[in-house]
Write a protein that holds these residues in place. Structure first.
Motif, mmCIF file in Angstrom:
data_model
loop_
_atom_site.group_PDB
_atom_site.id
_atom_site.type_symbol
_atom_site.label_atom_id
_atom_site.label_comp_id
_atom_site.label_asym_id
_atom_site.label_seq_id
_atom_site.Cartn_x
_atom_site.Cartn_y
_atom_site.Cartn_z
ATOM 1 N N VAL A 75 -34.586 80.440 52.529
ATOM 2 C CA VAL A 75 -35.828 81.189 52.299
ATOM 3 C C VAL A 75 -36.791 80.415 51.405
ATOM 4 C CG1 VAL A 75 -36.777 83.229 51.146
ATOM 5 C CG2 VAL A 75 -34.947 83.480 52.819
ATOM 6 N N PRO A 76 -36.356 79.872 50.249
ATOM 7 C CA PRO A 76 -37.282 79.047 49.463
ATOM 8 C C PRO A 76 -37.812 77.837 50.226
ATOM 9 C CG PRO A 76 -35.421 79.699 48.106
ATOM 10 C CD PRO A 76 -35.101 80.110 49.505
ATOM 11 N N LEU A 77 -36.966 77.190 51.028
ATOM 12 C CA LEU A 77 -37.433 76.049 51.816
ATOM 13 C C LEU A 77 -38.461 76.491 52.855
ATOM 14 C CD1 LEU A 77 -34.147 74.005 52.410
ATOM 15 C CD2 LEU A 77 -36.029 73.485 50.841
ATOM 16 N N PHE A 78 -38.229 77.630 53.465
ATOM 17 C CA PHE A 78 -39.188 78.161 54.442
ATOM 18 C C PHE A 78 -40.515 78.485 53.763
ATOM 19 C CE2 PHE A 78 -40.947 81.861 56.767
ATOM 20 C CZ PHE A 78 -41.151 81.260 58.009
ATOM 21 N N ALA A 79 -40.448 79.084 52.574
ATOM 22 C CA ALA A 79 -41.671 79.407 51.837
ATOM 23 C C ALA A 79 -42.427 78.144 51.439
ATOM 24 C CB ALA A 79 -41.317 80.237 50.599
ATOM 25 N N LEU A 80 -41.697 77.123 50.983
ATOM 26 C CA LEU A 80 -42.347 75.859 50.621
ATOM 27 C C LEU A 80 -42.995 75.198 51.835
ATOM 28 C CD1 LEU A 80 -39.848 74.243 48.093
ATOM 29 C CD2 LEU A 80 -42.124 75.136 47.621
ATOM 30 N N THR A 81 -42.351 75.308 52.990
ATOM 31 C CA THR A 81 -42.930 74.749 54.215
ATOM 32 C C THR A 81 -44.255 75.427 54.551
ATOM 33 O OG1 THR A 81 -40.721 74.244 55.081
ATOM 34 C CG2 THR A 81 -42.528 74.324 56.668
ATOM 35 N N LEU A 82 -44.297 76.755 54.437
ATOM 36 C CA LEU A 82 -45.536 77.468 54.706
ATOM 37 C C LEU A 82 -46.615 77.109 53.682
ATOM 38 C CD1 LEU A 82 -44.307 81.042 55.714
ATOM 39 C CD2 LEU A 82 -44.975 79.148 57.192
ATOM 40 N N LEU A 83 -46.212 76.918 52.426
ATOM 41 C CA LEU A 83 -47.178 76.497 51.410
ATOM 42 C C LEU A 83 -47.762 75.129 51.758
ATOM 43 C CD1 LEU A 83 -45.426 77.536 48.071
ATOM 44 C CD2 LEU A 83 -47.589 78.411 48.948
ATOM 45 N N GLY A 84 -46.905 74.228 52.235
ATOM 46 C CA GLY A 84 -47.382 72.900 52.607
ATOM 47 C C GLY A 84 -48.322 72.931 53.796
ATOM 48 N N VAL A 85 -47.977 73.729 54.804
ATOM 49 C CA VAL A 85 -48.842 73.841 55.984
ATOM 50 C C VAL A 85 -50.175 74.467 55.606
ATOM 51 C CG1 VAL A 85 -49.086 74.938 58.240
ATOM 52 C CG2 VAL A 85 -46.890 73.961 57.572
#
Length: 437
Positions: free
Chosen positions: A409-419
């Motif tokens: 979940v944190p990795l998914f959230a960080l990915t969305l932040l990056g996009v």
């Protein structure tokens, strides 16, 4: 245990973060509760009597208590090391720990559209899988089965999806997106977007019901309630604790009566809830420590899927060997907390390494996300972390990190932040700080 409790009070001062949740849950489930099990509830357990007859039982209990001490100490050490490795984020975290009086910040416009797309896409995918596997029909068949034995056999044969990526979405990613969406869409008064959240909730609920187990259904409700409570404040108080207990019992009691009518008829819901929540967890953990290395040899990592894959060895799960040893049952599993698999693999060294790893993961989540302050995404992350930490109490670290959502979940959230940062590079500088960290 006393030192860990003193550290918890001094370090966090009642603030709810990923690392404080870890320490709280460890002390609740494997603190004094472990002694309550050994001194009281164990007398009612047939398996405990079998283990107690073993000539290695006393040594196994001692190893278990030493491992619990190592676990608590290594979690504390990992938290302190992470703070010293990122002092700037640690200072920001200290300044933003209590967000009781702060407004709930909305995320950027780019994140809003990404979130809406994730809601719709997940709802479509999960609904399609539910239709393909006939989840509604499976649940209806479970309620038509009469008697606890028939229900157990039905659950073993049909409970849960066979599609692993779908299970990861169901247990980790989709609940996070659901809660984040509800908070974000409500704060923006985007009521049409909330329809996608309602659709996603129904898809999650049907998928969780298909597991034919009480806990998955209860956890999604508790996760929603926890997020709503965290929107107001993230500090433990007697009122917060009392409300949490009331909500937990209000959710689990009806589900226990619905899934196990015989328990409801006997009026033993509270005893059943306490035994399943505390006594069984400690009993299963003791099964691992009594089994290894006296009756089963250390696996040196073959019982931990990621380690076995890296070593090029066949995965041999200990949760299958242990129940066969003590219960003589084929096909059943005994999942225990994260140090159980670590003990089965590498003894005390495994317990120390697993505890350091888990403590570092939880504190890293604090430093990366909660140093950014109070926002809809961070509240959703904290609610998801709560479920991930609870999974650590009953399952291996690798399962909690992926299926439990503690890492994915944190990795998914960080990915969305990056996009989102690609579309709004100057709108959210905190995103860059999080990604750099």
């Amino acid at each position: 245990m006393l030192c860990a409790a003193a550290y918890l009070l001094r370090k966090f001062r009642g603030t709810i973060t990923a690392s404080s949740l870890l320490m709280i849950c460890l002390l609740i489930f494997y603190g004094p509760a472990s002694f309550v099990y050994l001194l009281y509830y164990s007398q009612e357990s047939v398996i405990y009597g079998i283990m107690e007859a073993s000539p290695y039982f006393g040594k196994s209990v001692s190893c278990l208590h030493i491992s619990i001490a190592i676990m608590l100490g290594c979690c504390v050490l990992a938290i302190e090391v992470c703070d010293r490795a990122a002092p700037r984020l640690s200072r920001k975290l200290t300044g933003s720990e209590d967000w009781s009086d702060k407004p709930l910040a909305r995320d950027t416009q780019a994140l809003f559209w990404l979130l809406l797309g994730c809601n719709v896409l997940l709802a479509i995918v999960m609904t399609s899988v539910s239709i393909y596997e006939d989840h509604v029909g499976i649940v209806a068949g479970f309620f038509r089965a009469s008697g606890s034995e028939a229900k157990d056999a039905y659950r073993l044969a049909f409970g849960g999806s066979k599609i692993y990526p779908y299970r990861v979405l169901l247990e980790a990613v989709a609940p996070f997106v659901l809660i984040w969406g509800i908070l974000e869409f409500t704060s923006r008064r985007a009521y049409l977007a909330l329809l996608s959240s309602a659709w996603l909730f129904l898809a999650i609920f049907v998928g969780r019901a298909d597991t034919l187990s009480k806990a998955p259904v209860a956890l999604i409700i508790l996760e929603l309630v926890a997020a709503l409570m965290l929107c107001r404040h993230n500090r433990l108080s007697w009122r917060f604790i009392a409300m949490s207990g009331v909500f937990a019992l209000a959710v689990f009691y009806p589900l226990i009566g619905l899934a196990l009518p015989e328990v409801a008829r006997e009026g033993t819901e509270f005893s059943f809830f306490f035994r399943r929540s505390f006594a069984i967890l400690n009993e299963t953990l003791l099964e691992f420590f009594t089994a290894f290395p006296h009756y089963l040899s250390y696996t040196f990592g073959t019982n931990i899927r990621p380690v076995a894959l890296l070593a090029g060895q066949e995965f041999r799960p200990a949760y299958i060997d242990v129940p066969f040893l003590w219960h003589s049952q084929h096909g059943s599993t005994s999942n225990a907390m994260f140090i159980a698999d670590a003990w089965a693999a590498f003894s005390f060294v495994g317990v120390a390494l697993a505890s350091l790893f888990v403590g570092a993961i939880c504190r890293s989540i604090d430093l990366v996300f909660f140093s950014r302050g109070k926002s809809t995404m961070n509240v959703a992350v904290l609610a998801a972390v709560l479920v991930g930490v609870l999974r650590l109490m009953i399952d291996s670290a690798s399962t909690a990190l992926v299926s439990g959502g503690l890492l994915i979940v944190p990795l998914f959230a960080l990915t969305l932040l990056g996009v989102a940062g690609l579309f709004e590079p100057d709108a959210e500088p905190a995103n860059k700080v999080a990604l750099t960290a």
